[in-house]
Design a protein around this motif. Structure first.
Motif, PDB file in Angstrom:
ATOM      1  N   ASP B 131       0.858  -1.193   0.000  1.00 10.20           N
ATOM      2  CA  ASP B 131       0.000   0.000   0.000  1.00 10.20           C
ATOM      3  C   ASP B 131       0.894   1.242   0.000  1.00 10.20           C
ATOM      4  O   ASP B 131       1.705   1.426   0.902  1.00 10.20           O
ATOM      5  CB  ASP B 131      -0.870  -0.039   1.265  1.00 10.20           C
ATOM      6  CG  ASP B 131      -1.812   1.156   1.319  1.00 10.20           C
ATOM      7  OD1 ASP B 131      -1.766   1.999   0.393  1.00 10.20           O
ATOM      8  OD2 ASP B 131      -2.591   1.235   2.284  1.00 10.20           O
ATOM      9  N   THR B 133      -0.373   4.435  -0.413  1.00  6.26           N
ATOM     10  CA  THR B 133      -1.194   5.646  -0.323  1.00  6.26           C
ATOM     11  C   THR B 133      -0.631   6.624   0.706  1.00  6.26           C
ATOM     12  O   THR B 133      -0.741   7.829   0.533  1.00  6.26           O
ATOM     13  CB  THR B 133      -2.649   5.286   0.038  1.00  6.26           C
ATOM     14  OG1 THR B 133      -2.629   4.352   1.131  1.00  6.26           O
ATOM     15  CG2 THR B 133      -3.357   4.656  -1.143  1.00  6.26           C
ATOM     16  N   TYR B 149       3.472   0.249 -10.744  1.00  4.23           N
ATOM     17  CA  TYR B 149       2.439   0.437  -9.730  1.00  4.23           C
ATOM     18  C   TYR B 149       1.064   0.318 -10.366  1.00  4.23           C
ATOM     19  O   TYR B 149       0.892   0.670 -11.525  1.00  4.23           O
ATOM     20  CB  TYR B 149       2.518   1.832  -9.109  1.00  4.23           C
ATOM     21  CG  TYR B 149       3.896   2.259  -8.717  1.00  4.23           C
ATOM     22  CD1 TYR B 149       4.435   1.881  -7.502  1.00  4.23           C
ATOM     23  CD2 TYR B 149       4.659   3.056  -9.568  1.00  4.23           C
ATOM     24  CE1 TYR B 149       5.714   2.280  -7.137  1.00  4.23           C
ATOM     25  CE2 TYR B 149       5.942   3.454  -9.204  1.00  4.23           C
ATOM     26  CZ  TYR B 149       6.457   3.068  -7.995  1.00  4.23           C
ATOM     27  OH  TYR B 149       7.710   3.462  -7.638  1.00  4.23           O
ATOM     28  N   LYS B 150       0.071  -0.140  -9.585  1.00  7.08           N
ATOM     29  CA  LYS B 150      -1.317  -0.045 -10.071  1.00  7.08           C
ATOM     30  C   LYS B 150      -1.829   1.364  -9.768  1.00  7.08           C
ATOM     31  O   LYS B 150      -2.379   2.044 -10.606  1.00  7.08           O
ATOM     32  CB  LYS B 150      -2.203  -1.102  -9.387  1.00  7.08           C
ATOM     33  CG  LYS B 150      -1.813  -2.526  -9.728  1.00  7.08           C
ATOM     34  CD  LYS B 150      -2.774  -3.187 -10.694  1.00  7.08           C
ATOM     35  CE  LYS B 150      -2.094  -4.411 -11.289  1.00  7.08           C
ATOM     36  NZ  LYS B 150      -2.972  -5.384 -11.892  1.00  7.08           N
ATOM     37  N   GLU B 151      -1.620   1.788  -8.508  1.00 10.52           N
ATOM     38  CA  GLU B 151      -1.945   3.158  -8.113  1.00 10.52           C
ATOM     39  C   GLU B 151      -0.622   3.864  -7.846  1.00 10.52           C
ATOM     40  O   GLU B 151       0.211   3.342  -7.115  1.00 10.52           O
ATOM     41  CB  GLU B 151      -2.756   3.165  -6.806  1.00 10.52           C
ATOM     42  CG  GLU B 151      -4.070   2.438  -6.858  1.00 10.52           C
ATOM     43  CD  GLU B 151      -5.118   3.230  -7.620  1.00 10.52           C
ATOM     44  OE1 GLU B 151      -5.034   4.479  -7.629  1.00 10.52           O
ATOM     45  OE2 GLU B 151      -6.013   2.603  -8.213  1.00 10.52           O
ATOM     46  N   ASP B 154       1.829   8.466  -3.469  1.00 13.47           N
ATOM     47  CA  ASP B 154       1.910   9.909  -3.229  1.00 13.47           C
ATOM     48  C   ASP B 154       3.342  10.212  -2.804  1.00 13.47           C
ATOM     49  O   ASP B 154       3.779   9.840  -1.713  1.00 13.47           O
ATOM     50  CB  ASP B 154       0.931  10.289  -2.115  1.00 13.47           C
ATOM     51  CG  ASP B 154       1.052  11.769  -1.770  1.00 13.47           C
ATOM     52  OD1 ASP B 154       1.849  12.484  -2.431  1.00 13.47           O
ATOM     53  OD2 ASP B 154       0.352  12.208  -0.837  1.00 13.47           O
ATOM     54  N   ASP B 284      -3.357  -7.412  -7.452  1.00  8.85           N
ATOM     55  CA  ASP B 284      -2.030  -6.978  -7.891  1.00  8.85           C
ATOM     56  C   ASP B 284      -1.497  -7.808  -9.059  1.00  8.85           C
ATOM     57  O   ASP B 284      -0.312  -7.772  -9.377  1.00  8.85           O
ATOM     58  CB  ASP B 284      -1.035  -7.069  -6.723  1.00  8.85           C
ATOM     59  CG  ASP B 284      -1.423  -6.151  -5.587  1.00  8.85           C
ATOM     60  OD1 ASP B 284      -1.941  -5.059  -5.872  1.00  8.85           O
ATOM     61  OD2 ASP B 284      -1.229  -6.538  -4.421  1.00  8.85           O
TER      62      ASP B 284
END
Lengths: 352, 352
Positions: B131, B133, B149-151, B154, B284
């Motif tokens: 994760d 995020t 990365y999928k997301e 930040d 994933d």
């Protein structure tokens, strides 16, 4: 248009037989159902390709068993850094500067230690090989670096390093006289994107210059037998075919004879021409790269242009020298040299 | 044997159209009378090849004008050193470790500064994407490094660096979200021996890590437009053909649809199979590299062997993971995936 005679200094002409084989095998190498470009570098067929290439190169050059052979990326330019990073145990080396590339190698090495110029021919635009019979070798020097020599310098026992990019496999050489030999393959051997390094085992060290990237340590590649990461697989394959071709031609003794005969045709013509002349010290003339000028930049340009129209390609000299350069590597057939001389004669008659 | 279906993770399958063109042009590229392998990298035809390749890649990926595109030697492994040597102004970076290669990159970077692990999935053998995020980004970090990365994490304004070797050109990506993107080409793009680097111009610096070799400075290659020394010319030529092929397929949006459809066929089968299963966290899962196991090492080996006999090549998993891996890159046709699933069904019936 059919095939031209390609006098490019590199990338350069390859044997037609090799290109024909590569074309035929492009979609299916040796019954594998795939191109060598598509083949895992961990596969049996590729392992056989790289093993055979190394064995044939060892055979051609008579490389002693205590030398490692490496197929590396980055060309000769990357060797300019790898050599001092890996070899300068005492941080000192002597360089013999005989051309633009030796000068680049010297500049790069200065990042990593104390580099002495043992000899240089820059005073006359690298048109001769400096006398290396009584070289002022530094006591602390780890290595003596230079490009091709006619007579090997007396290095007083220090390992000799040589850039043989321009004359690789053009004639026999006594590998045991060197500590390290390297060359980009794109002149006399194969497609651009690879250098071959031949290094004596006692020079392969773990304690290299601090901060040396893993990929720039010889030990990385020696331990992994050139398969630390994905290698330039297609270049290795083509070089392997060239090694087989050289063996079919009779090996390096036979190539030397052929190359001498080719160079003689061109130099004999140059020595009696009233238009063209060679600026290189006769005793230091290269068998591979024959440079010449008319004395007029305009006429030089006209020659290059008209030669190109006649199927004689890439005769323009290097930016730093001007004039013309005919590279007549192993794969240039004698008929190509004859065609060049015939064209030069015609040009001389028309323009004198 | 005819062409096989080649599931190798890299070097990997290339489009047959590209290989056919390359074979046809092997002795005479576009009326030049020579192979691209023989062509001076300073010649007009080669300049056109490299310029067209760059323009097509920019077009395919929508690369903004303030990013440079580089064709470099040394593969991704050399980037593991180049990135920290060039990008760590403050000597600090955060790494996200999601696989064996990210771990190698991290180990290499530690030579050049203070490297923090911002996230890792090594606890479960890299079978999930951590994760990202709320990543603990170091205030001093020059860059945040990771693989696909999928997301996107930040990065709190720090430049994001990504290794996209495995998913290069498999789907659209927003280049402007990254500081630097790189990948070895031998998986999804072309022949081994080259990496493509896409770097935002403000990250190209003169004051790199002390002792960085000239060949390992991005600025060297940006200034020379990838022609500082002889480039891996034939790789650039083949990659250029692949870019043209991708455009003919409809570009990266179309490739994404095709790749999703291919992966779905395989994952749908795996999800209902009583013999094979996927160990990767479903959210994933990779569209490009599908790993699976039977649960028995002997049965895995039997599967790989019999698949090979049926013309389904290179399905053995990576040494570090075991089991099977089917890489289904851009150039793997949907019929190849269907043939694999049909074979797996048959094998399941015979061996359950």
């Amino acid at each position: 248009m059919g095939r031209v005679y390609n006098f490019s200094a590199g990338p350069a002409v390859l044997p037609e037989e090799v290109l024909n084989e590569a074309a035929q095998e492009m979609l299916d190498y040796n019954g594998s159902g795939m191109s060598v470009m598509e083949m895992s570098h961990r596969s049996k067929p590729f392992q056989e390709i790289i093993d055979t290439a190394e064995a044939d190169l060892r055979d051609l050059m008579g490389i002693p068993d205590d030398y490692a052979v490496l197929f590396l990326q980055g060309g000769a330019s990357q060797q300019f850094a790898m050599i001092p990073m890996n070899l300068m145990k005492n941080g000192t080396a002597d360089y013999i500067i005989t051309g633009q590339f030796a000068k680049k190698a010297y500049s790069e090495a200065k990042k990593y230690g104390k580099i002495n110029v043992a000899a240089s021919s820059e005073d006359k635009n690298f048109s001769y090989i400096p006398d290396c019979t009584a070289l002022p070798v530094s006591d602390a020097a780890d290595t003596i670096y230079g490009t091709k020599y006619k007579e090997l310098p007396d290095t007083k026992g220090k390992p000799l390093v040589a850039d043989v990019s321009s004359c690789f496999l053009s004639e026999p050489m006594n590998v045991s006289k060197y500590g390290l030999i390297y060359g980009g393959v794109q002149k006399n051997v194969g497609p651009a994107g690879m250098a071959i390094v031949i290094i004596r085992e006692d020079l392969i060290r773990e304690d290299v210059y601090p901060g040396t990237p893993t990929m720039l340590k010889y030990k990385t590649h020696v331990d992994a037998k050139s398969l630390y990461n994905t290698p330039p697989a297609y270049s290795i394959y083509i070089c392997g075919k060239v090694f087989k071709w050289l063996k079919r031609q009779g090996g390096l003794e036979a190539m030397k004879e052929r190359n001498e005969a080719k160079a003689k045709i061109l130099y004999d013509y140059l020595d009696q021409s009233r238009l063209f002349k060679s600026d290189v010290n006769p005793k230091d003339r290269s068998m591979m790269n024959v440079t010449f000028v008319t004395g007029s930049a305009d006429l030089d340009a006209k020659f290059v242009k008209e030669a190109k129209e006649a199927g004689l390609e890439s005769l323009k000299g290097h930016r730093s020298v001007g004039g013309m350069r005919a590279s007549i590597y192993n794969a240039m057939p004698i008929d190509g040299v004859k065609a060049l001389v015939a064209f030069m004669k015609k040009f001389e008659e028309e323009n004198l």
